[in-house]
Design a protein around this motif. Structure first.
Motif, short mmCIF file in Angstrom:
data_model
loop_
_atom_site.label_atom_id
_atom_site.label_comp_id
_atom_site.label_asym_id
_atom_site.label_seq_id
_atom_site.Cartn_x
_atom_site.Cartn_y
_atom_site.Cartn_z
N THR A 1 -8.04 3.74 7.49
CA THR A 1 -8.90 3.09 6.10
C THR A 1 -9.59 1.65 6.44
N ASP A 2 -9.09 0.62 7.21
CA ASP A 2 -10.04 0.15 7.96
C ASP A 2 -11.07 0.75 9.45
N ARG A 3 -11.59 1.30 8.81
CA ARG A 3 -12.79 1.83 9.82
C ARG A 3 -13.33 1.05 11.11
N SER A 4 -13.42 -0.35 11.07
CA SER A 4 -14.61 -1.71 11.69
C SER A 4 -13.48 -1.27 13.15
N PRO A 5 -15.04 -1.48 13.51
CA PRO A 5 -14.79 -1.64 15.40
C PRO A 5 -14.25 -2.87 15.21
N GLU A 6 -13.74 -3.51 14.50
CA GLU A 6 -13.09 -5.42 15.14
C GLU A 6 -11.39 -4.29 14.22
N ALA A 7 -11.67 -4.22 13.40
CA ALA A 7 -10.01 -3.56 13.20
C ALA A 7 -9.14 -2.69 15.14
N MET B 1 0.66 -1.67 0.36
CA MET B 1 -0.09 0.19 -0.05
C MET B 1 0.98 0.97 -0.06
N THR B 2 0.43 2.38 -0.87
CA THR B 2 1.17 3.39 -0.73
C THR B 2 0.11 4.84 -0.02
N VAL B 3 0.20 6.29 -0.51
CA VAL B 3 -0.38 7.28 0.34
C VAL B 3 -1.46 6.81 -1.17
N HIS B 4 -1.26 6.56 -1.99
CA HIS B 4 -1.83 6.63 -3.50
C HIS B 4 -3.16 5.83 -3.45
N ASP B 5 -3.44 4.69 -2.25
CA ASP B 5 -3.98 3.85 -2.15
C ASP B 5 -4.68 3.85 -0.86
N VAL B 6 -3.95 4.51 -0.06
CA VAL B 6 -4.54 5.45 1.16
C VAL B 6 -5.22 7.04 0.27
N ALA B 7 -5.53 7.35 -0.10
CA ALA B 7 -6.36 8.37 -0.76
C ALA B 7 -8.02 8.14 -1.87
N ARG B 8 -7.76 6.49 -1.59
CA ARG B 8 -8.56 6.36 -2.04
C ARG B 8 -9.87 5.28 -1.83
N LEU B 9 -8.66 5.31 -0.32
CA LEU B 9 -10.12 4.60 1.17
C LEU B 9 -10.52 5.61 2.24
N LEU B 10 -9.91 7.01 2.21
CA LEU B 10 -9.85 7.40 3.38
C LEU B 10 -12.07 8.06 2.86
N PRO B 11 -12.65 8.53 3.89
CA PRO B 11 -13.22 9.06 3.38
C PRO B 11 -13.86 10.24 3.34
N ALA B 12 -14.48 10.89 3.18
CA ALA B 12 -15.37 12.85 3.32
C ALA B 12 -14.42 13.23 4.93
#
Length: 232
Positions: A162-168, A1-12
């Motif tokens: 990027t993984d905003r699940s409670p389980e994470a 993963m790179t910052v480019h992947d993070v950019a696609r996964l972050l929410p508003a």
């Protein structure tokens, strides 16, 4: 993963702010010692800015500044080959990481909290998002192949963003604090509901709501009022 992947996964931006606030509140409940927490949130970083931060105690860290200009994210993975101290990028940050940061966010590039004693930006990954943007932005970067698939450290730095699940979060907290963490309590805080004595007691039987008042005010997280109206 790179910052480019993070950019696609972050929410508003607003969603990210609420999530960062929840991370900080959960850790405040789990750990009364501020110095040993990984996540923090300062709702009063300045008159117009809020800042979320993370430090893992081993030299890796990030900061997210929320301001009228939008949001600015800076991350530093100390073992990354893209570190300013690795010697592969010359005397400064890796090419492209900061070069395209817009004027609205340029002050954060040289912000003393994000630079070393020589004024060098301590950064391996950077993102930003203005109010009118429909996505997160990053610089144009030629990433080195270090064999890890995570050359700028983004995968490890931002995994709870990027993984905003409670389980994470539960996995992180049970590993970090070596205590069981109730998923129902994590879900309660992730939803932004006001803290209750029950939630606090499930996460940390040694604390009460009163004990957490100062933390909640700093974080900007809602506490219940006696009349039943939440305050934060």
């Amino acid at each position: 993963m790179t910052v480019h992947d993070v950019a696609r996964l972050l929410p508003a931006t607003d969603v990210l702010r609420d999530h960062c606030r929840a991370l900080a509140m959960l850790e405040a409940v789990l750990n009364p010692d501020r110095a040993d927490r990984a996540h923090a949130f300062d709702a009063h970083w300045s008159a117009t800015e809020e800042m979320a931060s993370m430090t893992n105690g081993s030299g890796d860290e990030y900061a997210v500044v929320f301001s009228p200009a939008g949001a600015y994210v800076r991350g530093f993975a100390h073992e990354s080959v893209m570190s300013p101290y690795a010697g592969l990028a010359g005397d400064g940050p890796w090419p492209g990481v900061l070069d395209e940061v817009p004027d609205a966010f340029r002050a954060y590039v040289t912000e003393p909290a994000f630079t070393d004693e020589d004024g060098t930006p301590v950064v391996t990954a950077c993102l930003w998002r203005a109010p009118g943007d429909d996505a997160w932005r990053t610089g144009t970067i030629d990433f080195p192949d270090d064999g890890s698939g995570d050359p700028d450290g983004s995968g490890s730095l931002f995994h709870l963003l990027t993984d905003r699940s409670p389980e994470a979060f539960r996995r992180f907290a049970e590993d970090y604090y070596e205590v069981p963490v109730a998923l129902s309590a994590v879900r309660h805080v992730y939803a932004g509901h006001p803290l209750t004595e029950e939630v606090v007691g499930v996460l940390n039987p040694g604390l009460t709501l009163v004990d957490l008042t100062e933390d909640a005010v700093e974080i900007g997280y809602p506490l219940p009022r006696r009349d039943g109206v939440a305050r934060g």
